[in-house]
Design an enzyme around this catalytic site. Structure first.
Site, short mmCIF file in Angstrom:
data_model
loop_
_atom_site.label_atom_id
_atom_site.label_comp_id
_atom_site.label_asym_id
_atom_site.label_seq_id
_atom_site.Cartn_x
_atom_site.Cartn_y
_atom_site.Cartn_z
N GLN A 1 -15.59 -8.65 -0.26
CA GLN A 1 -15.91 -7.25 0.04
C GLN A 1 -17.37 -6.95 -0.27
O GLN A 1 -17.81 -7.10 -1.41
CB GLN A 1 -15.00 -6.33 -0.78
N GLY A 2 -18.12 -6.51 0.72
CA GLY A 2 -19.52 -6.13 0.55
C GLY A 2 -19.68 -4.63 0.60
O GLY A 2 -20.14 -4.09 1.61
N SER B 1 -20.08 -2.27 -2.86
CA SER B 1 -20.89 -1.73 -3.95
C SER B 1 -22.30 -2.30 -3.94
O SER B 1 -22.53 -3.46 -3.58
CB SER B 1 -20.24 -2.02 -5.29
N GLU C 1 -6.39 -0.03 -0.72
CA GLU C 1 -6.69 -0.75 -1.97
C GLU C 1 -5.94 -0.15 -3.13
O GLU C 1 -5.51 -0.86 -4.05
CB GLU C 1 -8.19 -0.71 -2.22
N SER D 1 -12.38 5.24 -10.25
CA SER D 1 -12.41 5.32 -11.71
C SER D 1 -11.45 6.39 -12.22
O SER D 1 -11.00 7.27 -11.47
CB SER D 1 -13.83 5.65 -12.18
N GLU E 1 -12.14 8.87 -14.01
CA GLU E 1 -12.75 10.18 -13.82
C GLU E 1 -12.49 10.71 -12.41
O GLU E 1 -12.18 11.89 -12.21
CB GLU E 1 -14.26 10.10 -14.09
#
Length: 398
Positions: free
Chosen positions: A125-126, A128, A243, A383, A385
């Protein structure tokens, strides 16, 4: 809701157990111990499950998926964990496969889907970048059209298991002059394309699970564009939704809790009893077991209410709490290991987590590296958060 599975669902569970038992026992033991041989063990597992039609159940039926109910999908994930069958490679099964099935041209589907399902192609996976992690839309990797090719320049990071990959699905900026979400596209290309450089990143546990990838004038054929140019953000949101499915990993945490109880039963204390008889540890085990049961009931309720195929925003509760319980289970195992958890061997870029040649048990030596590695679960897939913000707005309506 009914917490007891129907006879048909129990028969379905038995069918899955018979299939999962075909995965070699020594491979499943390595999976239980966290000592998988990459990439071979994942390839072996995937091809066995694909042969029996259960490697890609979440895909559209016309692309090789299964028309299972949400409860059947829950049983599938749980039984895989309880029988220590390695998870399918998420980049293939949960990410790019569904994206190609949804957005790819007929030619792209024909070219990639079967090989993706059988792990004939190992994807990475490209997404981030150093300045575009949680704020993915801020990515800066550029792709400029040059005739029948795109010229890609930029950098990706945290590319998990990229050292084994054959191809990468990559988000790139194809229009820098519009709103940042509107100028993104998705490209597919082999990682051995000239101009691609992958460098390993050593993590806090000593292992090399992730990489950074650099692109220098990488030429990618236009035919490798997924869907239409500048629609990559829509595809990315679709991919990330897939995901996060099953990311609570309740079955996996069950196996770790069972292991913790057995190890506590085997560990003696200075008073002559066992750790399992220690009231503080027993209370901690009971609390974790109750929390896990409550989360499982919540997951079943979410699954039952998702029968229309639409995502339930309450799934963010599963991701948030599931991540916390995974981390608590790993911390518990490290605490049971005690002083035996301290020694860790030196590693190199080709090795998994290592152990030192001393009397300390292997599981104990691996407990702290694993605990440290699992700090990641409250970050990836959205995340904690971010999940709290979703719960705030979509569940509580605040």
């Amino acid at each position: 809701m009914q917490l007891k599975f129907s006879p048909e669902e129990e028969a379905f569970r038995d069918e899955l157990r018979a299939i999962f038992a075909k995965v070699p026992e020594d491979l499943r033991r390595r999976s239980e111990a966290g000592k998988l041989n990459y990439p071979d063990d994942l390839v072996t597992t995937t091809r066995i499950l694909n042969e029996h039609g259960v490697a890609t159940p979440g895909w559209p039926v016309e692309s090789g998926g299964r028309d299972w109910t949400p409860i059947q999908s829950h049983i599938y994930r749980e039984e895989m964990s309880l029988m220590h069958v390695p998870d399918m490679l998420p980049f293939n099964v949960g990410m790019i496969g569904p994206v190609i099935a949804q957005f790819g041209s007929p030619e792209m589907k024909e070219r990639f889907l079967a090989k993706t399902a059988n792990l004939d192609i190992w994807w990475c996976q490209g997404f981030s970048e150093p300045e575009a992690g949680s704020d993915l839309a801020s990515l800066k990797t550029r792709a400029v059209r040059d005739g029948d090719h795109y010229i890609v320049n930029g950098q990706k990071t945290w590319t998990t298991l990229g050292q084994f990959a054959d191809w990468i699905f990559c988000l790139v900026r194809t229009d820098p002059d519009v709103k940042k979400q509107a100028g993104i596209s998705m490209l597919l290309f082999p990682v051995d394309t000239p101009g691609v450089e992958m460098r390993p990143i050593q993590l806090i546990d000593g292992g090399f699970e992730v990489n950074e990838v650099f692109f220098s004038d990488v030429r990618v054929p236009v035919e490798n564009l997924v869907g239409k140019e500048n629609e990559g953000w829509t595809q990315a949101k679709f991919l990330l939704g897939n995901e996060r499915s099953g990311i609570a990993r309740i079955g996996y945490t069950k196996t770790k809790l069972a292991k913790a109880k057995e190890l506590a039963r085997q560990t003696t204390t200075a008073s002559g009893g066992t750790l399992l008889e220690d009231p503080l540890l027993a209370a901690r085990l009971a609390e974790l077991e109750n929390d896990l049961l409550a989360l499982e009931v919540t997951q079943l309720r979410v699954a039952a209410s998702s029968a229309d195929g639409k995502p339930n925003p309450a799934s963010s509760l599963l991701k948030l709490r599931g991540s916390q319980l995974q981390q608590e289970a790993m911390e518990l195992l490290a605490d049971i290991a005690g002083a035996d958890s301290l020694p860790v061997a030196g590693l190199d870029a080709s090795a998994a987590n290592g152990t030192a040649d001393i009397a300390s048990p292997e599981w104990a030596q691996l407990s702290v590296p694993t605990y440290l590695n699992y700090r990641k679960v409250s970050i990836y897939g959205g995340s904690s958060e971010v999940q709290r913000q979703i719960i705030d707005k979509a569940v509580l309506g605040l």
